[in-house]
Design a protein around this motif. Structure first.
Motif, PDB file in Angstrom:
ATOM      1  N   CYS A 294     -13.010  29.129  23.438  1.00  0.00           N
ATOM      2  CA  CYS A 294     -13.797  28.116  22.726  1.00  0.00           C
ATOM      3  C   CYS A 294     -15.064  28.735  22.142  1.00  0.00           C
ATOM      4  O   CYS A 294     -15.525  29.786  22.586  1.00  0.00           O
ATOM      5  CB  CYS A 294     -14.141  26.959  23.665  1.00  0.00           C
ATOM      6  SG  CYS A 294     -15.181  27.418  25.063  1.00  0.00           S
TER       7      CYS A 294
ATOM      8  N   SER B 117     -16.633  22.107  24.874  1.00  0.00           N
ATOM      9  CA  SER B 117     -15.215  22.176  25.229  1.00  0.00           C
ATOM     10  C   SER B 117     -14.992  21.802  26.693  1.00  0.00           C
ATOM     11  O   SER B 117     -14.006  21.123  27.020  1.00  0.00           O
ATOM     12  CB  SER B 117     -14.662  23.571  24.950  1.00  0.00           C
ATOM     13  OG  SER B 117     -14.603  23.782  23.551  1.00  0.00           O
TER      14      SER B 117
ATOM     15  N   PHE C 225     -15.062  18.089  26.766  1.00  0.00           N
ATOM     16  CA  PHE C 225     -13.871  17.537  26.124  1.00  0.00           C
ATOM     17  C   PHE C 225     -12.669  17.582  27.070  1.00  0.00           C
ATOM     18  O   PHE C 225     -11.977  16.580  27.268  1.00  0.00           O
ATOM     19  CB  PHE C 225     -13.565  18.310  24.835  1.00  0.00           C
ATOM     20  CG  PHE C 225     -12.326  17.842  24.126  1.00  0.00           C
ATOM     21  CD1 PHE C 225     -12.346  16.701  23.348  1.00  0.00           C
ATOM     22  CD2 PHE C 225     -11.136  18.535  24.245  1.00  0.00           C
ATOM     23  CE1 PHE C 225     -11.207  16.254  22.692  1.00  0.00           C
ATOM     24  CE2 PHE C 225      -9.986  18.107  23.593  1.00  0.00           C
ATOM     25  CZ  PHE C 225     -10.026  16.962  22.823  1.00  0.00           C
ATOM     26  N   TYR C 226     -12.407  18.743  27.650  1.00  0.00           N
ATOM     27  CA  TYR C 226     -11.222  18.888  28.500  1.00  0.00           C
ATOM     28  C   TYR C 226     -11.357  18.152  29.835  1.00  0.00           C
ATOM     29  O   TYR C 226     -10.364  17.655  30.366  1.00  0.00           O
ATOM     30  CB  TYR C 226     -10.880  20.367  28.710  1.00  0.00           C
ATOM     31  CG  TYR C 226     -10.179  20.944  27.510  1.00  0.00           C
ATOM     32  CD1 TYR C 226      -8.812  20.754  27.319  1.00  0.00           C
ATOM     33  CD2 TYR C 226     -10.879  21.640  26.534  1.00  0.00           C
ATOM     34  CE1 TYR C 226      -8.173  21.249  26.195  1.00  0.00           C
ATOM     35  CE2 TYR C 226     -10.245  22.139  25.404  1.00  0.00           C
ATOM     36  CZ  TYR C 226      -8.891  21.939  25.241  1.00  0.00           C
ATOM     37  OH  TYR C 226      -8.254  22.413  24.121  1.00  0.00           O
TER      38      TYR C 226
ATOM     39  N   VAL D  53     -12.690  10.964  18.907  1.00  0.00           N
ATOM     40  CA  VAL D  53     -11.732  12.021  18.614  1.00  0.00           C
ATOM     41  C   VAL D  53     -10.825  11.502  17.500  1.00  0.00           C
ATOM     42  O   VAL D  53     -10.175  10.468  17.660  1.00  0.00           O
ATOM     43  CB  VAL D  53     -10.898  12.397  19.865  1.00  0.00           C
ATOM     44  CG1 VAL D  53      -9.826  13.418  19.503  1.00  0.00           C
ATOM     45  CG2 VAL D  53     -11.798  12.895  20.987  1.00  0.00           C
TER      46      VAL D  53
ATOM     47  N   ASN E 125      -7.283  17.222  17.519  1.00  0.00           N
ATOM     48  CA  ASN E 125      -7.805  18.569  17.682  1.00  0.00           C
ATOM     49  C   ASN E 125      -8.850  18.615  18.779  1.00  0.00           C
ATOM     50  O   ASN E 125      -9.600  17.650  18.962  1.00  0.00           O
ATOM     51  CB  ASN E 125      -8.458  19.054  16.396  1.00  0.00           C
ATOM     52  CG  ASN E 125      -7.449  19.232  15.282  1.00  0.00           C
ATOM     53  OD1 ASN E 125      -6.287  18.896  15.440  1.00  0.00           O
ATOM     54  ND2 ASN E 125      -7.885  19.760  14.170  1.00  0.00           N
ATOM     55  N   ASP E 126      -8.939  19.771  19.451  1.00  0.00           N
ATOM     56  CA  ASP E 126     -10.029  19.979  20.401  1.00  0.00           C
ATOM     57  C   ASP E 126     -11.282  20.360  19.603  1.00  0.00           C
ATOM     58  O   ASP E 126     -11.230  20.435  18.364  1.00  0.00           O
ATOM     59  CB  ASP E 126      -9.627  20.995  21.476  1.00  0.00           C
ATOM     60  CG  ASP E 126      -9.793  22.447  21.087  1.00  0.00           C
ATOM     61  OD1 ASP E 126     -10.036  22.779  19.901  1.00  0.00           O
ATOM     62  OD2 ASP E 126      -9.684  23.288  21.993  1.00  0.00           O
TER      63      ASP E 126
ATOM     64  N   ILE F 191      -3.605  19.674  19.335  1.00  0.00           N
ATOM     65  CA  ILE F 191      -3.036  19.195  20.583  1.00  0.00           C
ATOM     66  C   ILE F 191      -2.133  18.014  20.253  1.00  0.00           C
ATOM     67  O   ILE F 191      -2.504  17.135  19.488  1.00  0.00           O
ATOM     68  CB  ILE F 191      -4.137  18.782  21.577  1.00  0.00           C
ATOM     69  CG1 ILE F 191      -5.023  19.979  21.921  1.00  0.00           C
ATOM     70  CG2 ILE F 191      -3.526  18.185  22.850  1.00  0.00           C
ATOM     71  CD1 ILE F 191      -6.214  19.644  22.785  1.00  0.00           C
TER      72      ILE F 191
END
Length: 128
Positions: A13, A19, A22-23, A97, A116-117, A123
């Motif tokens: 990332c 990130s 986000f995850y 998102v 998208n990430d 994704i």
């Protein structure tokens, strides 16, 4: 000889904190281990889902951008199986998102969509 299972997916990332959030906060992955590697000025975050180790999230100073979306040689996208696909799309959009429209897999009849990430890694969420 046979491969037994997928062990993990490695993702580099550009903004570690964004990130990581986000995850973990948006997609719901659990932190298994987080290590700062001083010699590389890099974090390595091991993420699991339902107790299964799946993602290594790396940060490196100034990583190059992805070559194109999504047709560059190599990994095209990451896909996760979910129940309640429409609810997931609504949830992601409420978390700011941007998601593509839900499509139907012409071979299985199952629904899926892409988003998208933070670094534009595509994704896919696929109905199970």
């Amino acid at each position: 000889m046979k491969i037994e299972k997928l062990h993990h997916i490695a993702i580099i990332c550009s903004n570690y904190e964004m990130s990581k959030r986000f995850y973990t906060k948006v997609l719901g992955f659990e932190i298994k281990q987080e290590v700062y590697r001083k010699e590389r000025d890099s974090y390595k975050l091991d993420l699991s889902l339902n107790g299964m180790y799946l993602i290594e999230l790396f940060s490196f100073p100034n990583p190059p951008k992805r070559a194109s979306f999504p047709e560059a040689s190599g990994l095209r996208h990451v896909a996760f199986g979910v129940k309640n696909l429409k609810s997931w799309k609504d949830y992601l959009e409420s978390s700011n998102v941007s998601c593509q429209e839900i499509r139907i897999d012409e071979f299985t009849g199952k629904q899926f969509f892409f988003f998208n990430d933070p670094d534009d890694l595509p994704i896919e969420l696929y109905e199970i």
